[in-house]
Every structure is written in C-alpha cells, then in structure tokens.
Design a protein around this motif. Structure first.
Motif, short mmCIF file in Angstrom:
data_model
loop_
_atom_site.label_atom_id
_atom_site.label_comp_id
_atom_site.label_asym_id
_atom_site.label_seq_id
_atom_site.Cartn_x
_atom_site.Cartn_y
_atom_site.Cartn_z
N ASP A 275 0.80 -1.22 0.00
CA ASP A 275 0.00 0.00 0.00
C ASP A 275 0.84 1.27 0.00
OD1 ASP A 275 -2.18 -1.65 0.05
OD2 ASP A 275 -2.62 -1.38 2.19
N ALA A 276 2.15 1.17 0.19
CA ALA A 276 2.99 2.36 0.28
C ALA A 276 3.14 3.05 -1.08
CB ALA A 276 4.37 1.98 0.82
N VAL A 277 3.27 4.36 -1.06
CA VAL A 277 3.62 5.11 -2.26
C VAL A 277 5.03 4.74 -2.69
CG1 VAL A 277 4.09 7.42 -3.16
CG2 VAL A 277 2.09 7.02 -1.71
N GLY A 278 5.89 4.52 -1.72
CA GLY A 278 7.26 4.14 -2.02
C GLY A 278 7.98 3.71 -0.76
N LEU A 279 9.07 2.98 -0.93
CA LEU A 279 9.92 2.57 0.18
C LEU A 279 11.14 3.48 0.21
CD1 LEU A 279 10.48 0.16 2.32
CD2 LEU A 279 12.17 -0.55 0.61
N VAL A 280 11.51 3.93 1.41
CA VAL A 280 12.69 4.76 1.60
C VAL A 280 13.71 3.95 2.40
CG1 VAL A 280 13.57 6.87 2.66
CG2 VAL A 280 11.33 6.87 1.54
N TYR A 281 14.90 3.72 1.82
CA TYR A 281 15.90 2.86 2.45
C TYR A 281 17.27 3.49 2.22
CZ TYR A 281 17.57 -1.64 4.19
OH TYR A 281 18.13 -2.65 4.97
N LEU A 282 17.71 4.27 3.21
CA LEU A 282 18.88 5.14 3.04
C LEU A 282 20.03 4.74 3.96
CD1 LEU A 282 16.83 8.44 2.80
CD2 LEU A 282 17.91 7.22 0.91
N SER A 283 20.22 3.46 4.13
CA SER A 283 21.28 2.96 5.00
C SER A 283 22.65 3.44 4.54
CB SER A 283 21.24 1.43 5.00
OG SER A 283 22.26 0.90 5.81
N THR A 284 23.53 3.70 5.51
CA THR A 284 24.89 4.10 5.19
C THR A 284 25.85 2.91 5.10
OG1 THR A 284 25.39 4.45 7.54
CG2 THR A 284 24.62 6.35 6.27
N PHE A 285 25.41 1.76 5.59
CA PHE A 285 26.24 0.56 5.46
C PHE A 285 25.33 -0.66 5.45
CE2 PHE A 285 29.13 -2.84 6.10
CZ PHE A 285 30.37 -2.39 5.67
N GLU A 286 25.41 -1.42 4.38
CA GLU A 286 24.51 -2.57 4.22
C GLU A 286 25.25 -3.70 3.54
OE1 GLU A 286 21.10 -3.76 5.61
OE2 GLU A 286 21.45 -1.59 5.49
N GLY A 287 25.11 -4.90 4.10
CA GLY A 287 25.70 -6.07 3.45
C GLY A 287 24.89 -6.55 2.26
N PHE A 288 23.60 -6.22 2.25
CA PHE A 288 22.73 -6.64 1.15
C PHE A 288 21.60 -5.62 1.00
CE2 PHE A 288 19.37 -8.99 -0.97
CZ PHE A 288 20.06 -9.70 -1.94
N GLY A 289 20.65 -5.62 1.93
CA GLY A 289 19.52 -4.72 1.85
C GLY A 289 18.34 -5.39 1.18
N LEU A 290 17.60 -6.21 1.94
CA LEU A 290 16.50 -6.97 1.37
C LEU A 290 15.20 -6.18 1.20
CD1 LEU A 290 15.79 -9.77 0.27
CD2 LEU A 290 15.07 -10.41 2.59
N PRO A 291 14.83 -5.27 2.11
CA PRO A 291 13.55 -4.56 1.93
C PRO A 291 13.35 -3.90 0.58
CG PRO A 291 14.33 -4.24 4.17
CD PRO A 291 15.44 -4.95 3.43
N PRO A 292 14.38 -3.30 -0.05
CA PRO A 292 14.12 -2.76 -1.40
C PRO A 292 13.65 -3.82 -2.39
CG PRO A 292 16.11 -1.78 -0.51
CD PRO A 292 15.71 -2.86 0.45
N LEU A 293 14.24 -5.01 -2.35
CA LEU A 293 13.79 -6.06 -3.26
C LEU A 293 12.38 -6.52 -2.91
CD1 LEU A 293 16.96 -8.31 -3.67
CD2 LEU A 293 16.03 -6.67 -5.30
#
Length: 393
Positions: A275-293
């Motif tokens: 239902d979100a307009v968009g996802l905001v994912y602004l991590s400064t250090f990430e080994g992968f980052g699954l929520p964007p996918l």
C-alpha cells in the motif's frame, strides 16, 4: 551429503536474521539431490518454511533458544556431536555470524557484513569487541566463508586477508508476495496508518540512517504542495541498543505525520509494502539490503542509498541517492511521490531485478559451496592459516 544448518534465528524477532535463515532453507529445498539430508536445528515454536517441514530430505530438531554465548558454546556443539553419535555426522555445518566452538565436521560460516568494523560507533563497546574478536578468528578457521553480496565478499577478503576462493556469495532470496489479509489492513488503519505514505521497513540500527530520512521527510512536507502536506512517513522496525534518535528527529512534526509501528508481523509487512507510495531505504552501510527487493516484488517504487552493497543489489530498480546528502534525499522523495514516469520505470525495472533473487539462486550458490567443502573434507580455507588454528573436533 549430510548438511547441518542452524536455523534458531527463526522466531527470534531479529527480522533480517530470520529472513536469511528462511531463505537458506527454501534454497536448499530447491537444490538438494537424491540421498542428501538436511538436518535443521530450530527453536521450539518457530514457524519454519513449509519446504523444511514436508521435504523428506529435511529433519528438524527443536531446542530452547538460548543467548548467543550459550548457543554457540553449548547448544550447537551438543547437537552436532549428538548427531555424530547417532551415525549422522554432517559433511558440513552451516552457521551464521558465529561458529560453534567445537564441531565434528567442517563449518561454513556465513557473515552478513562487517559494519562493526567500518561503523564501530553504531555498536555498544561490548558488542563491537565480541564481533571483532570472534569473527576475526572464525573466518580464518572456517572451512568456507559465505556472505551475501560481492561487496561483502571483497570486504572480507581485504579485511582479513582471506584467499578469494575461500569466500562465496550466497545471495538472499525474496519471498513471493502473498494476498493481503483485509483485517490486517484494517488494524493498521486503526493504529494510525493512512494513505498516501512513504515506508521505512527494517530495524532502527544507527547505520540505517532513519533520523536523516525523517528530517528530510519533514522538510518535504513543508514545501508548498498540498499533495505533499498529506503524505505520511511510516517507520516499521524495532530500535536496537535503545536508540531514541528516530523519535527525536520526529519531535514537533504534525500529529500523525511520522508514525512508528515498532516490529511488524509478516502479514503486516505484506500490507505495508503493497500500500505504500514508495519505500525509503537510506542505510549508510549494508551487506545486502532486502527490503528494497521486497518492495520491488510488490510493484512499490524504491528510494535507496548509493552506499556499500545497495547499488549492487538494487541496480536500476531503485532511485539511488547519497544517504548523507539532505538535499538529494528530499529531492528523491519528491520525485518518488510525484514523477509518474519515474515510478512506472522503477516498477518495470524492479520486477526484472527481483527475478535474480529467488530461492533457486540462493540454493544453487549455497549447495555449490557446501559441496566443495564436503568434497575437500577440509576444516579450513585453503591457505588461510596454519593447521594449529583449525576447529576443534
């Protein structure tokens, strides 16, 4: 091949670790061959993927979840040697973050990232010291080192001087979207979620950069645009180490403009992402980052960071901005909400991106790495250290 895998993180409340463990089990279910056995250690009451419960190659043993020090020094060694005593000596053991202190079989150690080295101030001193000491030792004594992105692979090689052949990428996998439960959606509305909203999904660890995202959102709302004034930011995740920076960043915002939901269930996660307009994912250090996918899999556009592994994972499926550039973040949020052409492009590219991260890809990479360990019959990465530092057992 007999594979023993520690899946006690499932049900722990540590969202990323749980998602990782579920993905490994689903991947192995796709990859195992006739005659293979997968022996799973799981916590009482934890809901495992269906594949691990119905596949005859899998056998699950339940234990009480203990703190990490007890788990890796007592529970896991007890389980592994008990298996060996029953004639089920594993060919390889899969452990995440830390290896058992003793093992009758070679260990494939999965390390998700080295943020504790690169952003040490984001961790309490005791946690940082533990991670530096144990991971630094165990990556050189494991039979193989697994990680979740090429960024992390190169980081492990450079940081610890590991032979490149000793480190294998096992990418995370994205769960298939499931139907939204209408009562769950209604309950979220009762808790204050209102459309349209931008979503942050993940824990509130300092490196996730959520306070900066909140500050940028508040700047965006002050712009003279009625559509932006009605926008909400939903923050779904639990604070680590008692952080209050996120709440401080939201102080003084209009009522309901920034909504904190704490940790959410899988059903709530599904509804929020869809239902979100968009996802905001602004991590400064990430080994992968699954929520964007996960957002891409549900046709939700993504604003993500240019830092560390995120560009590798997201590719052209996300709008990428410098996570330390406040102006770029505000502009990115504005475009994500208002630029229809961009949104359509991101949705199309996101669908294509997600296709690279399914259980089959995870299983093929994991099974290949474990097969190599079993074939070598070794207890250390080749050339990583002297025999005196091999795993006990």
């Amino acid at each position: 091949m007999i594979i023993a895998i520690d899946a006690t993180s499932i049900g722990s409340g540590l969202g990323g670790d749980e998602t990782l463990a579920r993905g490994l089990l689903r991947g192995l279910a796709r990859a195992v061959r006739a005659g293979d056995q997968v022996l799973v250690l799981a916590a009482h009451g934890a809901e495992l993927p269906r594949e691990a419960l119905v596949d005859p190659a899998f056998a699950v043993e339940r234990v009480t979840r203990r703190p990490g020090a007890v788990h890796f020094t007592l529970t896991m060694p007890w389980w592994l040697f008990r298996l060996a005593d029953r004639g089920l000596r594993p060919d390889v053991v899969v452990a995440t973050t830390h290896a058992p202190v003793r093992s009758p079989a070679p260990v494939a150690l999965l390390v998700t990232d080295l943020s504790f080295r690169h952003v040490p101030d984001a961790y309490p001193a005791a946690t940082r010291a533990r991670l530096r000491l144990l991971i630094g030792r165990q990556v050189t004594t494991a039979a193989a080192v697994l990680t979740i992105s090429e960024f992390c692979r190169q980081d492990l090689i450079a940081t610890y001087g590991l032979p490149p052949a000793a480190v294998t990428v096992v990418p995370l996998s994205v769960d298939e979207p499931s139907p939204v439960d209408p009562p769950v959606r209604a309950d979220l509305r009762r808790r204050g979620v209102r459309e349209p909203y931008l979503l942050y999904l993940g824990n509130l660890h300092p490196r996730k950069n959520v306070p900066r995202a909140i500050a940028a959102f508040r700047r965006l709302q002050r712009e003279p645009d009625a559509a932006l004034e009605s926008l909400q930011l939903v923050v779904a995740g639990r604070a680590w180490f008692g952080s209050s920076a996120e709440a401080s960043a939201a102080a003084g915002a209009p009522a309901g403009a920034v909504l904190f939901l704490d940790r959410v269930s899988d059903a709530e996660r599904e509804a929020l992402l869809r239902d979100a307009v968009g996802l905001v994912y602004l991590s400064t250090f990430e080994g992968f980052g699954l929520p964007p996918l996960e957002a891409m899999a549900r046709d939700t556009p993504v604003l993500a960071s240019t830092a560390t592994a995120i560009p590798e994972v997201c590719g052209d499926g996300a709008l990428l901005v410098d996570p330390r550039d406040d102006g770029a973040i505000v502009a990115g949020m504005r475009r994500l909400v208002a630029d229809g052409d961009l949104r359509e492009r991101l949705v199309r590219a996101g669908r294509a991106r997600v296709a690279h991260y399914g259980p089959a890809a995870t299983g093929a990479a994991l099974y290949g790495a474990l097969t190599a360990v079993a074939a070598r019959g070794a207890t250390t990465p080749r050339g990583a250290h002297s025999p005196r530092t091999r795993l006990a057992g």
